[in-house]
Scaffold this active site. Structure first.
Site, PDB file in Angstrom:
ATOM      1  N   LYS A 153     -12.758   0.075   3.116  1.00  0.00           N
ATOM      2  CA  LYS A 153     -11.707  -0.272   4.069  1.00  0.00           C
ATOM      3  C   LYS A 153     -11.606   0.805   5.140  1.00  0.00           C
ATOM      4  O   LYS A 153     -11.687   2.004   4.844  1.00  0.00           O
ATOM      5  CB  LYS A 153     -10.382  -0.420   3.322  1.00  0.00           C
ATOM      6  CG  LYS A 153      -9.217  -0.951   4.149  1.00  0.00           C
ATOM      7  CD  LYS A 153      -8.007  -1.158   3.249  1.00  0.00           C
ATOM      8  CE  LYS A 153      -6.829  -1.766   3.984  1.00  0.00           C
ATOM      9  NZ  LYS A 153      -5.681  -2.013   3.066  1.00  0.00           N
ATOM     10  N   SER A 230      -3.869  -6.391   3.506  1.00  0.00           N
ATOM     11  CA  SER A 230      -4.557  -5.908   4.690  1.00  0.00           C
ATOM     12  C   SER A 230      -6.024  -5.561   4.441  1.00  0.00           C
ATOM     13  O   SER A 230      -6.760  -5.238   5.368  1.00  0.00           O
ATOM     14  CB  SER A 230      -3.844  -4.659   5.231  1.00  0.00           C
ATOM     15  OG  SER A 230      -3.863  -3.610   4.264  1.00  0.00           O
ATOM     16  N   SER A 254      -1.868  -5.309  -0.757  1.00  0.00           N
ATOM     17  CA  SER A 254      -3.068  -5.438   0.066  1.00  0.00           C
ATOM     18  C   SER A 254      -4.370  -5.514  -0.718  1.00  0.00           C
ATOM     19  O   SER A 254      -5.413  -5.814  -0.140  1.00  0.00           O
ATOM     20  CB  SER A 254      -3.147  -4.281   1.068  1.00  0.00           C
ATOM     21  OG  SER A 254      -2.141  -4.408   2.042  1.00  0.00           O
TER      22      SER A 254
END
Length: 527
Positions: A153, A230, A254
């Site tokens: 990420k 996310s 997330s």
């Protein structure tokens, strides 16, 4: 364009009109070109859409296609009033694609009843990846994770690369990192290699999975649906088979939300268990490191290594807490079931009944009592972390994230203090409930929303989802989403995860328990 001379003039005109509509993104004309009803089909590498409405919704969220010309058309009549067209597209930016269509005469008009699109080859999907390599970083040649690849990420430090945080202006203003985050180093030492840096929702301040700057990664399980965020890019990369492990974060869901939306395994670790050095923070009181995988065995290997003394230079061993198995005793919060959509609740209750699990119904209290103070503390910390940069770069974020930061900027010190005081008794309640049992609840209220959902609809789903995901964050507890439910959604059958929440530090044992539960219910995975 070349074509067999026997193609009927009316069909040729319909095909050419469809091509013009594709190039101009004329949604009304495209809708009119496909046959109405629930038997019309459209497929591509992302999956199959069934029914005119599902196809229309997908097209409305997709945007137009790149400039192209048709360089070859093959026509074959299949029956009276039924024809097959296969066309080769040449793209102005390079590459070719293929479209295969079945056309039928319906009430005097030629309409598409089935279509399959083979897109041109691309180096990588920029909605999923910021940068990729083969590999980007080579891991240790030997180790328990050898041969596995990681999508990182875009919040973690990787030596030699900038952190982009899902925002191009932030990426431009950042400097290359001089060291990699410990969470990255742990995976490399275990033998995993970095496949690349994957997209995140801006500043990780979203759970939908969309990004105003880079687009929305595909949902590998439900074509035309949001991927969940996310950790959207890493999750989609794993679900599509681009990587084996997603290194992600979970502040308010997330990891768990994209795991649920895309049928993945996702672990939010105990708060403060995995070091957050080299991680761009959103809200330190709740930020945790986590991983997503396609199967429980891979997640077990990651947790065993990264959470053990031998696997990590900076994480204390949790084998002490996880040496013994967690109790085969489950508590279902009644408020969580009430917060789930009816179809999800029915599927969850059917799963419980069919598996004959030892279940006790318990109460968490009003879920808004968790959500409201959580959002206040999260907002206060998010603004402290990012407010100076945002003031220096006005207009740099998408509308939804900008609105969240606007609300965050309004949180006062008194608001934050009161919210922190309100959270403490809730933590005590949660810790008492998981002392000798494991919480079991739907990960999210229902299947992933459509990419064509309005902003108001997405925001409503966000609030409903946070009611289910914030209790684990408030308690600082490990939470594992396991793909156990299938629910009918707008695009057909869709996955919904089941979350297990256990006491702090039992992360490894929690994955073992999740695999045992999965094996009992599906009878497909050995433990």
């Amino acid at each position: 364009m070349t074509a067999a001379q026997t193609m009927p003039d009316e069909l040729r005109a319909a095909f050419e009109a469809y091509e013009r509509a594709i190039l101009t993104n004329d949604l009304d004309a495209l809708d009119a070109a496909f046959a109405p009803g629930d038997r019309t089909l459209r497929g591509d590498g992302a999956g199959l859409l069934v029914g005119h409405d599902a196809i229309s919704a997908f097209r409305g969220a997709r945007g137009g296609v790149s400039a192209r010309t048709i360089e070859r058309v093959e026509y074959r009549p299949l029956a009276e009033g039924v024809a097959l067209i296969v066309a080769v597209s040449r793209f102005a930016a390079g590459g070719t694609g293929l479209q295969t269509q079945v056309w039928e005469q319906i009430e005097g008009r030629w309409l598409i009843t089935a279509a399959h699109v083979t897109p041109r080859s691309v180096a990588f999907d920029r909605s999923i990846w910021r940068t990729v390599g083969d590999p980007l970083y080579q891991g240790a040649w030997e180790g328990p994770l050898s041969g596995l690849t990681v999508a990182v990420k875009d919040l973690f430090a990787i030596k030699g690369y900038r952190i982009g945080a899902g925002n191009p202006t932030y990426l431009d203003s950042a400097r290359a990192e001089t060291t990699s985050a410990p969470a990255v180093g742990d995976l490399l030492r275990g033998g995993a290699s970095l496949r690349g840096i994957a997209r995140t929702d801006e500043f990780a301040y979203s759970i939908a999975g969309d990004n105003a700057h880079y687009g929305t990664p595909p949902n590998a399980a439900v074509p035309g649906a949001l991927p969940g965020g996310s950790s959207s890019g890493p999750a989609s990369a794993v679900a599509l088979g681009h990587a084996d492990i997603a290194l992600a974060t979970d502040t308010a869901g997330s990891v768990r939300v994209p795991a649920s939306y895309q049928g993945l395994w996702g672990l939010r670790t105990t708060h403060d268990l995995v070091p957050r050095q080299g991680l761009l923070p959103l809200a330190q009181s709740f930020d945790t490191v986590g991983w997503l995988t396609r199967d429980g065995a891979t997640l077990q290997a990651v947790a065993d290594w990264c959470l053990s003394y031998d696997g990590s230079d900076s994480t204390d061993s949790v084998f002490g807490a996880s040496a013994a198995d967690l109790p085969w005793r489950f508590r279902v919060p009644t408020e969580a079931l009430a917060a789930a959509e009816p179809a999800t609740r029915a599927a969850f209750e059917e799963l419980i009944a069919a598996s004959a699990l030892p279940i006790e119904q318990v109460s968490l209290g009003d879920l808004d009592d968790y959500l409201v103070p959580f959002r206040t503390v999260q907002g206060a910390e998010a603004w402290r972390n990012n407010g100076d940069w945002l003031r220096a770069h006005p207009g740099s974020t998408g509308p939804a994230v900008a609105e969240r930061f606007r609300a965050a900027a309004a949180v006062t010190a008194a608001d934050e203090s009161a919210a922190r005081a309100a959270l403490q008794p809730l933590r005590d309640t949660l810790h008492a409930l998981v002392r000798d049992a494991v919480l079991l609840l739907p990960t999210v209220p229902g299947p992933a929303p459509s990419r064509s959902a309005t902003g108001a609809q997405v925001d409503a789903v966000r609030t409903d989802t946070l009611r289910l995901t914030t209790p684990a964050a408030v308690g600082g507890l490990p939470a594992l989403s396991v793909p156990l439910l299938t629910v009918d959604g707008a695009g057909g059958s869709a996955p919904v995860g089941v979350s297990l929440v256990s006491r702090a530090g039992t992360d490894i044992a929690l994955v073992r328990l999740g695999r045992a539960l999965h094996a009992r219910i599906t009878e497909t995975e050995s433990v």
